[in-house]
Write a protein that holds these residues in place. Structure first.
Motif, PDB file in Angstrom:
ATOM      1  N   LEU A 140       0.824  -1.031  -0.066  1.00  0.00           N
ATOM      2  CA  LEU A 140       0.038   0.141  -0.127  1.00  0.00           C
ATOM      3  C   LEU A 140       0.814   1.246   0.060  1.00  0.00           C
ATOM      4  CD1 LEU A 140      -2.665  -0.960   2.685  1.00  0.00           C
ATOM      5  CD2 LEU A 140      -2.996  -0.936   0.148  1.00  0.00           C
ATOM      6  N   PHE A 141       2.157   0.978   0.527  1.00  0.00           N
ATOM      7  CA  PHE A 141       3.112   2.145   0.725  1.00  0.00           C
ATOM      8  C   PHE A 141       4.383   1.847  -0.236  1.00  0.00           C
ATOM      9  CE2 PHE A 141       0.194   2.347   4.267  1.00  0.00           C
ATOM     10  CZ  PHE A 141      -0.005   3.598   4.616  1.00  0.00           C
ATOM     11  N   TYR A 142       5.059   2.907  -0.642  1.00  0.00           N
ATOM     12  CA  TYR A 142       6.413   2.834  -1.100  1.00  0.00           C
ATOM     13  C   TYR A 142       7.247   3.861  -0.550  1.00  0.00           C
ATOM     14  CZ  TYR A 142       5.598   7.002  -3.886  1.00  0.00           C
ATOM     15  OH  TYR A 142       5.530   8.469  -4.326  1.00  0.00           O
ATOM     16  N   LEU A 143       8.602   3.636  -0.837  1.00  0.00           N
ATOM     17  CA  LEU A 143       9.673   4.377  -0.333  1.00  0.00           C
ATOM     18  C   LEU A 143      10.156   5.153  -1.376  1.00  0.00           C
ATOM     19  CD1 LEU A 143      11.771   1.786   1.993  1.00  0.00           C
ATOM     20  CD2 LEU A 143      10.036   3.604   2.751  1.00  0.00           C
ATOM     21  N   ASP A 144      10.292   6.541  -1.053  1.00  0.00           N
ATOM     22  CA  ASP A 144      10.824   7.593  -1.981  1.00  0.00           C
ATOM     23  C   ASP A 144      12.105   8.000  -1.621  1.00  0.00           C
ATOM     24  OD1 ASP A 144      11.081   8.876  -4.282  1.00  0.00           O
ATOM     25  OD2 ASP A 144       9.288   9.981  -3.871  1.00  0.00           O
ATOM     26  N   VAL A 145      12.899   8.733  -2.078  1.00  0.00           N
ATOM     27  CA  VAL A 145      14.353   9.184  -1.632  1.00  0.00           C
ATOM     28  C   VAL A 145      14.671  10.585  -2.263  1.00  0.00           C
ATOM     29  CG1 VAL A 145      15.459   7.016  -1.085  1.00  0.00           C
ATOM     30  CG2 VAL A 145      15.878   7.965  -3.214  1.00  0.00           C
ATOM     31  N   GLU A 146      15.302  11.280  -1.254  1.00  0.00           N
ATOM     32  CA  GLU A 146      16.011  12.581  -2.048  1.00  0.00           C
ATOM     33  C   GLU A 146      17.403  12.224  -1.708  1.00  0.00           C
ATOM     34  OE1 GLU A 146      14.668  16.071   0.160  1.00  0.00           O
ATOM     35  OE2 GLU A 146      12.583  16.073  -0.672  1.00  0.00           O
ATOM     36  N   ILE A 147      18.167  11.975  -2.961  1.00  0.00           N
ATOM     37  CA  ILE A 147      19.571  11.576  -3.122  1.00  0.00           C
ATOM     38  C   ILE A 147      20.412  12.894  -2.962  1.00  0.00           C
ATOM     39  CG2 ILE A 147      21.452  10.561  -4.286  1.00  0.00           C
ATOM     40  CD1 ILE A 147      19.365   8.736  -5.578  1.00  0.00           C
ATOM     41  N   THR A 152      26.295  12.823   2.870  1.00  0.00           N
ATOM     42  CA  THR A 152      25.639  11.507   2.515  1.00  0.00           C
ATOM     43  C   THR A 152      24.206  11.536   3.329  1.00  0.00           C
ATOM     44  OG1 THR A 152      26.317  10.558   4.727  1.00  0.00           O
ATOM     45  CG2 THR A 152      27.821  10.331   2.747  1.00  0.00           C
ATOM     46  N   ASP A 153      23.689  12.745   3.898  1.00  0.00           N
ATOM     47  CA  ASP A 153      22.139  12.553   4.591  1.00  0.00           C
ATOM     48  C   ASP A 153      21.309  12.273   3.354  1.00  0.00           C
ATOM     49  OD1 ASP A 153      23.568  13.013   6.692  1.00  0.00           O
ATOM     50  OD2 ASP A 153      22.855  14.988   7.120  1.00  0.00           O
ATOM     51  N   THR A 154      20.459  11.526   3.492  1.00  0.00           N
ATOM     52  CA  THR A 154      19.591  10.899   2.570  1.00  0.00           C
ATOM     53  C   THR A 154      18.367  11.125   3.213  1.00  0.00           C
ATOM     54  OG1 THR A 154      21.058   9.720   1.388  1.00  0.00           O
ATOM     55  CG2 THR A 154      18.785   9.205   0.781  1.00  0.00           C
ATOM     56  N   LYS A 155      17.281  11.911   2.670  1.00  0.00           N
ATOM     57  CA  LYS A 155      15.769  11.797   3.184  1.00  0.00           C
ATOM     58  C   LYS A 155      15.030  10.679   2.510  1.00  0.00           C
ATOM     59  CE  LYS A 155      11.926  14.877   4.042  1.00  0.00           C
ATOM     60  NZ  LYS A 155      11.306  16.199   3.979  1.00  0.00           N
ATOM     61  N   VAL A 156      14.635   9.823   3.409  1.00  0.00           N
ATOM     62  CA  VAL A 156      13.602   8.800   2.684  1.00  0.00           C
ATOM     63  C   VAL A 156      12.093   8.799   3.174  1.00  0.00           C
ATOM     64  CG1 VAL A 156      13.129   5.983   2.922  1.00  0.00           C
ATOM     65  CG2 VAL A 156      15.549   7.104   2.808  1.00  0.00           C
ATOM     66  N   MET A 157      11.134   8.951   2.451  1.00  0.00           N
ATOM     67  CA  MET A 157       9.691   9.266   2.755  1.00  0.00           C
ATOM     68  C   MET A 157       9.018   8.006   2.387  1.00  0.00           C
ATOM     69  SD  MET A 157      10.328  12.706   0.847  1.00  0.00           S
ATOM     70  CE  MET A 157      11.594  11.727  -0.298  1.00  0.00           C
ATOM     71  N   ILE A 158       7.940   7.912   3.117  1.00  0.00           N
ATOM     72  CA  ILE A 158       6.839   6.668   2.950  1.00  0.00           C
ATOM     73  C   ILE A 158       5.735   7.522   2.379  1.00  0.00           C
ATOM     74  CG2 ILE A 158       5.989   6.929   5.470  1.00  0.00           C
ATOM     75  CD1 ILE A 158       5.419   3.770   4.931  1.00  0.00           C
ATOM     76  N   LYS A 159       5.188   6.837   1.104  1.00  0.00           N
ATOM     77  CA  LYS A 159       4.149   7.468   0.549  1.00  0.00           C
ATOM     78  C   LYS A 159       3.135   6.374   0.294  1.00  0.00           C
ATOM     79  CE  LYS A 159       6.825  11.490  -1.369  1.00  0.00           C
ATOM     80  NZ  LYS A 159       7.287  11.926  -2.597  1.00  0.00           N
ATOM     81  N   LEU A 160       1.992   6.865  -0.216  1.00  0.00           N
ATOM     82  CA  LEU A 160       0.920   5.838  -0.585  1.00  0.00           C
ATOM     83  C   LEU A 160       1.045   5.467  -2.161  1.00  0.00           C
ATOM     84  CD1 LEU A 160      -1.999   7.582   1.427  1.00  0.00           C
ATOM     85  CD2 LEU A 160      -1.656   4.991   1.448  1.00  0.00           C
ATOM     86  N   ILE A 161       1.211   4.217  -2.674  1.00  0.00           N
ATOM     87  CA  ILE A 161       1.011   3.732  -4.124  1.00  0.00           C
ATOM     88  C   ILE A 161      -0.327   4.475  -4.580  1.00  0.00           C
ATOM     89  CG2 ILE A 161       0.876   1.935  -5.582  1.00  0.00           C
ATOM     90  CD1 ILE A 161       2.490   0.255  -3.563  1.00  0.00           C
ATOM     91  N   PRO A 162      -0.207   5.067  -5.609  1.00  0.00           N
ATOM     92  CA  PRO A 162      -1.334   5.561  -6.315  1.00  0.00           C
ATOM     93  C   PRO A 162      -2.338   4.566  -6.438  1.00  0.00           C
ATOM     94  CG  PRO A 162       0.662   6.230  -7.559  1.00  0.00           C
ATOM     95  CD  PRO A 162       0.961   5.356  -6.590  1.00  0.00           C
ATOM     96  N   PHE A 163      -3.697   4.825  -5.958  1.00  0.00           N
ATOM     97  CA  PHE A 163      -4.731   3.875  -5.928  1.00  0.00           C
ATOM     98  C   PHE A 163      -5.129   3.164  -7.293  1.00  0.00           C
ATOM     99  CE2 PHE A 163      -6.787   6.761  -1.823  1.00  0.00           C
ATOM    100  CZ  PHE A 163      -5.794   6.262  -1.131  1.00  0.00           C
TER     101      PHE A 163
END
Length: 302
Positions: A140-147, A152-163
């Motif tokens: 239901l969710f996926y991980l997205d990143v800001e490289i 090396t600080d990398t932001k990882v976000m949890i988001k909803l997969i498009p319905f």
């Protein structure tokens, strides 16, 4: 004698430096070639002059490359970011984020097993500690990143997969999503949003969710019937609407219990993997009907 020895050492050091310089240059060139090879699918969509269609940040020799742009007609766009993180043995871990708007693609990848790149036990419980998982194999969710370009600080976000996209993933979580060419992992459920926009109250959604159809008023039932039919964008019957609402309610319950929407990861060179440096913001609280109205729905695009 001492002067001759020193001159000899200096000469030897000079020879070593000359011999090492081409090796360093070759490694830098190899890294740049490697990173550019990763973005060719997106880059090949650009037309001449490329700068009119694409924004490019080329710091590939230092381990960072970003390309983003679109092309005429449909107004579609793609983006691809690649970063290199140094391992303990001097090799590189490559982290990528690839995005294609019209093809519904948003994925993160690595040249290594990505579970060995992220922190140990990193997953849905990182963001939703008390997650009650009903779906074991579908996400239901996926991980997205800001490289990052620097550091090396990398932001990882949890988001909803498009319905409407059916994506495989352990414990409701995947490392991205991708629409198949033949749409076999896709179902148009955007009619749910349309129903939410037109019905009289959230109670109608609750009635649909509970299969309590007899308590839905005539006007609201007429709205629902508009989105039942035999074409691709409609549901076969009212029972199918209930089935998908239950799935979206599961997503809503998990979203509502989320404690963090993002974390900052930093790179441990010796372990050649990320560790959690900081946990960030909580999600915006909303009702179920607001949730259904504001999320992204899959739909065919040119």
């Amino acid at each position: 004698m001492i002067n001759q020895m020193m001159i000899g050492k200096i000469a030897l050091l000079f020879v070593l430096l000359i011999s090492l310089k081409p090796l360093y240059s070759q490694n830098s060139d190899n890294l740049k070639t490697l990173l550019w090879s990763k973005v060719q699918n997106c880059y090949s969509m650009a037309e001449e002059p490329i700068e009119d269609y694409f924004d490019i940040i080329d710091d590939a020799k230092n381990g960072y490359l970003h390309i983003e742009g679109g092309w005429p007609a449909c107004g579609c766009n793609c983006a691809h970011t690649v970063g290199a993180f140094t391992n303990a043995d001097g090799t590189y871990t490559i982290l990528e984020r690839e995005f294609w708007e019209c093809d519904f693609v948003n994925e993160i990848k690595s040249n290594r097993n990505i579970e060995d790149v992220f922190p140990e036990n990193f997953g849905i419980t990182t963001f939703i500690p008390n997650a009650k998982i009903r779906l074991k194999k579908n996400a239901l969710f996926y991980l997205d990143v800001e490289i990052p370009r620097h550091g090396t600080d990398t932001k990882v976000m949890i988001k909803l997969i498009p319905f409407g996209l059916i994506i495989k993933g352990e414990n409701c979580l995947s490392y991205g999503y991708r629409e198949y060419d033949d749409f076999r992992n896709c179902k148009s459920v955007s009619a749910i949003k349309s129903i939410c926009d037109k019905i009289s109250s959230e109670k109608v959604i609750i009635n649909l969710l509970n299969s309590d159809y007899q308590n839905i008023g005539e006007a609201d039932m007429s709205v629902i019937q508009e989105y039942i039919g035999d074409d691709f964008s409609r549901f076969e019957n009212i029972q199918e609407i209930t089935i998908y609402l239950k799935l979206l309610k599961n997503a809503y319950d998990l979203y509502s219990s989320m404690q963090h929407q993002a974390v900052i990861l930093s790179w441990d060179v010796q372990k050649s993997r990320f560790y959690i440096k900081e946990k960030l913001e909580s999600p915006v609280k909303m009702s179920f009907i607001q949730f259904l109205k504001t999320q992204i729905y899959w739909s065919p695009m040119c």
